[in-house]
Design a protein around this motif. Structure first.
Motif, PDB file in Angstrom:
ATOM      1  N   PHE A   1     -10.645  46.213  28.829  1.00 24.50           N
ATOM      2  CA  PHE A   1     -11.212  47.505  29.174  1.00 24.50           C
ATOM      3  C   PHE A   1     -10.553  47.928  30.515  1.00 24.50           C
ATOM      4  CE2 PHE A   1     -13.797  49.723  32.497  1.00 24.50           C
ATOM      5  CZ  PHE A   1     -14.364  50.919  31.561  1.00 24.50           C
ATOM      6  N   THR A   2     -10.044  47.019  31.376  1.00 23.24           N
ATOM      7  CA  THR A   2      -9.326  47.744  32.713  1.00 23.24           C
ATOM      8  C   THR A   2      -7.803  47.993  32.048  1.00 23.24           C
ATOM      9  OG1 THR A   2     -10.670  46.260  34.164  1.00 23.24           O
ATOM     10  CG2 THR A   2      -8.555  46.704  34.909  1.00 23.24           C
ATOM     11  N   THR A   3      -7.159  47.460  31.490  1.00 25.34           N
ATOM     12  CA  THR A   3      -6.072  47.407  30.941  1.00 25.34           C
ATOM     13  C   THR A   3      -5.648  48.908  30.187  1.00 25.34           C
ATOM     14  OG1 THR A   3      -5.572  44.933  30.698  1.00 25.34           O
ATOM     15  CG2 THR A   3      -4.039  46.327  29.551  1.00 25.34           C
ATOM     16  N   LEU A   4      -6.811  49.004  29.281  1.00 25.29           N
ATOM     17  CA  LEU A   4      -6.739  50.141  28.703  1.00 25.29           C
ATOM     18  C   LEU A   4      -7.030  51.350  29.506  1.00 25.29           C
ATOM     19  CD1 LEU A   4      -7.202  51.428  25.778  1.00 25.29           C
ATOM     20  CD2 LEU A   4      -9.501  51.262  25.898  1.00 25.29           C
ATOM     21  N   ILE A   5      -7.969  51.443  30.604  1.00 21.41           N
ATOM     22  CA  ILE A   5      -7.961  52.367  31.448  1.00 21.41           C
ATOM     23  C   ILE A   5      -6.886  52.913  32.279  1.00 21.41           C
ATOM     24  CG2 ILE A   5      -9.011  53.353  33.569  1.00 21.41           C
ATOM     25  CD1 ILE A   5     -10.987  53.331  31.050  1.00 21.41           C
ATOM     26  N   TRP A   6      -6.276  51.720  32.591  1.00 22.67           N
ATOM     27  CA  TRP A   6      -4.823  51.781  33.314  1.00 22.67           C
ATOM     28  C   TRP A   6      -3.893  52.402  32.381  1.00 22.67           C
ATOM     29  CZ3 TRP A   6      -2.859  50.091  38.353  1.00 22.67           C
ATOM     30  CH2 TRP A   6      -3.851  50.115  39.229  1.00 22.67           C
TER      31      TRP A   6
ATOM     32  N   ALA B   1     -10.893  56.900  40.747  1.00 19.78           N
ATOM     33  CA  ALA B   1     -12.359  56.144  40.632  1.00 19.78           C
ATOM     34  C   ALA B   1     -12.106  55.448  39.361  1.00 19.78           C
ATOM     35  CB  ALA B   1     -13.235  57.339  40.543  1.00 19.78           C
ATOM     36  N   LEU B   2     -11.474  55.773  38.190  1.00 15.18           N
ATOM     37  CA  LEU B   2     -11.488  54.952  37.044  1.00 15.18           C
ATOM     38  C   LEU B   2     -10.512  53.822  37.204  1.00 15.18           C
ATOM     39  CD1 LEU B   2     -11.263  58.008  34.481  1.00 15.18           C
ATOM     40  CD2 LEU B   2     -13.015  56.066  34.549  1.00 15.18           C
ATOM     41  N   LEU B   3      -9.314  54.266  37.777  1.00 12.75           N
ATOM     42  CA  LEU B   3      -8.410  52.909  38.291  1.00 12.75           C
ATOM     43  C   LEU B   3      -9.040  51.855  39.003  1.00 12.75           C
ATOM     44  CD1 LEU B   3      -5.314  54.930  38.524  1.00 12.75           C
ATOM     45  CD2 LEU B   3      -5.574  53.437  36.579  1.00 12.75           C
TER      46      LEU B   3
ATOM     47  N   PRO C   1      -4.722  49.302  46.143  1.00  8.52           N
ATOM     48  CA  PRO C   1      -3.832  50.320  46.775  1.00  8.52           C
ATOM     49  C   PRO C   1      -3.202  51.037  45.841  1.00  8.52           C
ATOM     50  CG  PRO C   1      -3.896  48.147  48.078  1.00  8.52           C
ATOM     51  CD  PRO C   1      -4.720  47.829  46.808  1.00  8.52           C
ATOM     52  N   ILE C   2      -2.541  50.266  44.994  1.00  3.05           N
ATOM     53  CA  ILE C   2      -1.763  50.770  43.758  1.00  3.05           C
ATOM     54  C   ILE C   2      -2.525  52.007  42.979  1.00  3.05           C
ATOM     55  CG2 ILE C   2      -0.540  50.330  41.512  1.00  3.05           C
ATOM     56  CD1 ILE C   2       0.364  47.612  43.150  1.00  3.05           C
ATOM     57  N   GLY C   3      -3.775  51.594  42.620  1.00  2.00           N
ATOM     58  CA  GLY C   3      -4.691  52.363  41.929  1.00  2.00           C
ATOM     59  C   GLY C   3      -5.002  53.784  42.834  1.00  2.00           C
ATOM     60  N   LEU C   4      -5.098  53.453  43.838  1.00  2.00           N
ATOM     61  CA  LEU C   4      -5.463  54.663  44.741  1.00  2.00           C
ATOM     62  C   LEU C   4      -4.082  55.584  44.928  1.00  2.00           C
ATOM     63  CD1 LEU C   4      -7.511  52.869  47.615  1.00  2.00           C
ATOM     64  CD2 LEU C   4      -8.125  54.548  45.873  1.00  2.00           C
TER      65      LEU C   4
END
Length: 124
Positions: A110-115, A59-61, A46-49
């Protein structure tokens, strides 16, 4: 009646879906890391959205979050398979488990980098 290996069409898809759910339940039941990742996923989706400003950012988050438990499922499968072969310490078994664990680490990075790439510039 066809046996499990001969199922075709929708029947095969339904059976495969059932096996997938069985795998998810098993991983959730036996793997603490997977449970922790699912809890984090429930909290962070929900935070990413909310934080994503465009559909691509959302979509990336969210997509990057899904990579972590996906890789954890593969890691858990490798560990279970290695443990099934034998519980005695063996260099190749340890290497397989360590490599699978490293894949989980890479997915978290990877996830940390994207965020970070998406969110940090918004706050600078």
């Amino acid at each position: 009646m066809a046996n499990d290996n001969q199922a075709r069409g929708w029947r095969r898809i339904v059976r495969a879906f059932g096996f997938s759910l069985k795998g998810l339940r098993a991983c959730f039941r036996f793997e603490e890391a997977f449970r922790q990742e699912v809890i984090a996923l429930i909290a962070l989706v929900p935070i990413g959205l909310w934080l994503g400003e465009t559909p691509v950012e959302r979509a990336l988050l969210v997509g990057s979050l899904l990579v972590v438990p996906m890789v954890e499922l593969l890691n858990s499968a490798i560990e279970a398979n290695v443990d099934r072969i034998g519980l005695e310490r063996h260099e190749l078994s340890a290497r397989a488990k360590d490599i699978a664990s490293a894949a989980v680490l890479i997915s978290v990075i990877f996830t940390t980098l994207i965020w970070g790439l998406i969110l940090v510039p918004k706050w600078l």
